[in-house]
Scaffold this active site. Structure first.
Site, PDB file in Angstrom:
ATOM      1  CG  ASP A  27      -2.041  -0.925   1.191  1.00  0.00           C
ATOM      2  OD1 ASP A  27      -2.108  -1.727   0.241  1.00  0.00           O
ATOM      3  OD2 ASP A  27      -2.882  -0.891   2.107  1.00  0.00           O
TER       4      ASP A  27
ATOM      5  CG  HIS B 226       2.223   0.164   4.365  1.00  0.00           C
ATOM      6  ND1 HIS B 226       1.931  -0.765   5.347  1.00  0.00           N
ATOM      7  CD2 HIS B 226       1.078   0.885   4.166  1.00  0.00           C
ATOM      8  CE1 HIS B 226       0.676  -0.612   5.730  1.00  0.00           C
ATOM      9  NE2 HIS B 226       0.137   0.380   5.035  1.00  0.00           N
TER      10      HIS B 226
END
Length: 256
Positions: free
Chosen positions: A73, A219
């Site tokens: 992400d 991430h």
């Protein structure tokens, strides 16, 4: 339990208390109980992406095969996303990147690299702002469409995968994603790689949760993730796990 069933149960409860009050003098103070329960369920349903409260969410695959999917992400990130792509290439591992639209400008080459190297790209809103969950339906539509256009202008593909910012779902978010024909993608292994935890702690957390059908949330925004990713890929290889894309794991389409 879904939002609709919860709402219906709440209406039935307050109607019953209202009737008891009208015919038997039942205290209206009892309305506080269903109201408190209803509010608690709304908060839980919003915060827990795995609850499927407001909309169906894919958080894992119900399979016996030792297949798992990696997702990242908040990119594209000029510094860290290329490092993630390099490691994935070394291990011949596909991944799904849920990108923030505002991060694309200036990082178009990184987005192209994701696509060219066989990774899929999903929508993670345009701003990922802290107050995004208070947006109207029109606001959510705008967020999703802005990112969709930004991605399309770079790779020429229309995304069908969407991951809500912070993993929070709301009625307006659900309506927007459904109206735009997105599949909402969650996770069942949260690395927490954006916390102050050490890379060793994060690696251990991820490895202890890996099982067939898992979707892992990373991430592509920090050095720690780079370290954890290497260890995760080594662990998967040593334990006979195959890395597949989110859409392959879930048997859905990443693009129109």
């Amino acid at each position: 339990m879904t939002f609709k069933s919860t709402r219906n149960s709440f209406l039935i409860a307050i109607s019953a208390i209202g009737l008891l009050h009208a015919f038997f003098g039942f205290s209206l103070g009892w309305l506080l109980l269903p109201s408190a329960v209803y509010l608690a369920l709304l908060i839980y349903g919003s915060a827990s992406i795995q609850s499927n409260f407001y909309a169906p969410v894919y958080c894992h695959a119900d399979i016996a095969e030792k297949e798992i999917a990696l997702s990242f992400d908040d990119g594209p990130n000029r510094k860290y996303t290329p490092q993630v792509l390099s490691i994935l290439a070394q291990y011949h591992a596909p991944a799904t990147f849920f990108v923030i639209g505002k991060n694309i400008r200036g990082n178009e080459s990184v987005l192209k690299q994701m696509d060219v190297e066989g990774h899929s790209i999903g929508n993670h809103s345009y701003t990922h702002s802290f107050f995004i969950d208070f947006k109207s339906l029109q606001g959510f539509n705008h967020e999703l469409n802005q990112t969709a256009e930004s991605v399309f202008n770079v790779i020429g593909k229309r995304m069908k995968l969407f991951r809500p910012p912070y993993g929070v779902t709301t009625p307006n978010l659900a309506k927007a994603s459904n109206g735009l024909s997105y599949n909402i993608i969650g996770w069942n292994v949260r690395s927490l790689d954006t916390t102050a935890d050490s890379a060793q702690t994060i690696t251990r957390r991820v490895q202890t949760q890996i099982k067939p059908g898992a979707i892992i949330l990373f991430h592509d925004t920090s050095d720690k993730t780079i370290q954890v990713l290497k260890q995760t890929l080594n662990f998967a290889k040593e334990n006979g796990y195959k890395i597949v894309s989110v859409e392959q794991l879930l048997k859905i389409e990443a693009y129109e």
